[in-house]
Design a protein around this motif. Structure first.
Motif: not given
Length: 489
Positions: A341-346
């Motif tokens: 997965l590619q993180a978009l926000e955290s």
């Protein structure tokens, strides 16, 4: 759901496939090109079995286990691969299913064992699963999919099957057998069960039970797409196959209804509360002492290592499981790595007093294989996730909500509502809940099945379920002394 068997529901990578060239199929007798040798099939089963046992757990019932061993060995001996060392196991799942993996490993859930109403129904499904093995459906399907596709292939007689669009997000790749392979295994099952002396017409009737369960499957995760033929169609075709077989090979074919019912007297039915249960659209886990809401009108499925939910149109899914990692940050990185997965926000937060990490991510582009065109990612084919990692009771729980990017905003508030409803469980009644068990009773008087169930004070809201469990309609006639299934603690 129980600790700590994580993700990977009967799934694992098997390494590079062995090229075996042309070989003769044991069932059809035809030569065919396959990319998996018999030795590789055996190794695959040996590798898969410990993971399946660790993930699902075995159901401990020596008498019932001895029964399936005896029947399984007898059927293996007359199969197209009589020298294969078959193994037969009952796994601790309420889902109505049976499946096989290459190399001779056959599994029945306690859920399907509870729904059989005679030995002949069991024998028909046993034959179907052994048929997947002897017809080498795993090797044939692997060859069709290509060398780049890796994964254990499960041959399932019932449901559910995971969605192809999210397979990579729930552990690994699950390759379903084709409709043609399922139909072929049905035909093999008729032959095998008949050869060891059972009436294969009962196998057809069990597909009628599966049809009823499918029609009323609010408690079962709906499929994004199914590779299995419709159970109603299978009922008709198998009945015709069994009738044709018996016309060609006249003889006495056993059903053994009472014998089988006595064998399953006391088997746990439905969800085992210690592994979690749903009541009034809330999931409770007494052993781990937490609860979480289930979206209204969504189906759900509980297994020892994860709890899944989905709307009936199958356009989204939520999964509750345990996360890997000692901290929330480590767990977040593991999720991204494990599912590509590619993180978009955290963002860090708290949920009902518990430290939590919220992430939004999307499916990373797949690695392009040499000579293969790269498929462009679009909102319609790219999976997007919202993940809540919650630290509670010394463990880290992951609540994943997933759908395609194009519909993510439609489900985002539902995902959030479920995750933010995760909280501790303190209700003594829920914490001490006992499982339902099948109790075999003799009918007290001539009449209908419904009247017989009422004589044993079965609740009105369980009548339809009990009719399916007994493989009958509520208005079907029963006679005094006839054995039926009831429920008790």
């Amino acid at each position: 759901m129980k600790v700590p068997k994580l993700m990977a529901y009967c799934l694992l990578a098997t390494g590079a496939l062995a090229f075996s060239g042309c070989s003769r199929n044991p069932v059809t007798g035809k030569k065919e090109l396959v990319f998996m040798s018999p030795e590789k099939e055996l190794a695959t089963g040996q590798q898969a079995h410990p993971s399946i046992v660790a993930t699902m757990g075995l159901y401990e019932d020596k008498n019932l286990q001895d029964f399936i061993n005896v029947k399984g060995k007898a059927m293996g001996a007359i199969s197209h691969l009589p020298n294969l060392s078959y193994q037969f196991h009952i796994v601790d799942s309420p889902v109505v299913n049976a499946f096989a993996v290459p190399g001779g490993y056959v599994y029945f859930t306690r859920g399907i064992m509870a729904h059989f109403n005679n030995e002949a129904e069991f024998a028909g499904v046993l034959g179907h699963e052994i048929g997947h093995i002897t017809a080498r459906h795993s090797a044939r399907q692997q060859t069709k999919q290509g060398i780049g596709q890796l994964g254990v292939i499960l041959g399932a007689v019932a449901f559910p099957q995971m969605a192809q669009g999210v397979q990579g997000l729930v552990g690994s790749i699950l390759l379903s057998y084709s409709r043609a392979h399922e139909t072929e295994s049905d035909e093999i099952g008729v032959g095998y069960s008949s050869k060891i002396g059972y009436d294969a017409r009962e196998m057809a009737d069990f597909f009628g039970t599966l049809k009823k369960l499918s029609d009323e499957s609010g408690h079962v995760i709906p499929t994004f797409q199914s590779t299995h033929p419709d159970p109603g169609d299978r009922q008709v075709k198998v009945k015709a196959l069994a009738t044709e077989y018996q016309q060609k090979m006249p003889g006495t074919y056993q059903v053994n209804r009472d014998e089988y019912l006595r064998r399953i007297d006391g088997i746990i039915y439905g969800e085992d509360p210690k592994q979690g249960f749903v009541e009034n659209m809330v999931f409770y886990h007494p052993e781990l002492k937490f609860q979480m809401p289930v979206p209204r009108d969504w189906g759900y499925e509980n297994s020892p290592q994860q709890f899944q939910m989905a709307p009936k149109d199958g356009k989204a899914m939520m999964i509750l499981t345990l996360a890997q990692g000692k901290t929330l940050e480590e767990a977040g990185q593991e999720v991204l790595k494990q599912f590509n997965l590619q993180a978009l926000e955290s963002q860090k937060t708290t949920i009902n007093g518990n430290p939590a990490l919220v992430m939004v991510s999307k499916q990373a582009p797949p690695q392009q294989q040499q000579g293969q065109p790269q498929q462009a990612q679009t909102p319609e084919n790219t999976v997007q996730l919202a993940t809540w990692l919650i630290q509670y009771g010394g463990l880290i729980y992951a609540v994943h909500g997933m759908t395609y990017q194009a519909t993510f905003n439609t489900y985002a508030s539902t995902f959030k509502g479920v995750a933010q409803g995760f909280r501790s469980l303190t209700d003594p009644e829920k914490l001490n809940r006992k499982p339902d068990r099948i109790q075999i009773k003799a009918v007290q008087r001539n009449g209908t099945l419904q009247a017989a169930l009422q004589d044993y004070r079965m609740p009105a809201n369980k009548m339809k379920e009990l009719s399916v469990l007994n493989g009958m309609e509520l208005n079907d006639q029963v006679t005094k002394g006839m054995l039926i299934k009831t429920l008790g603690k």
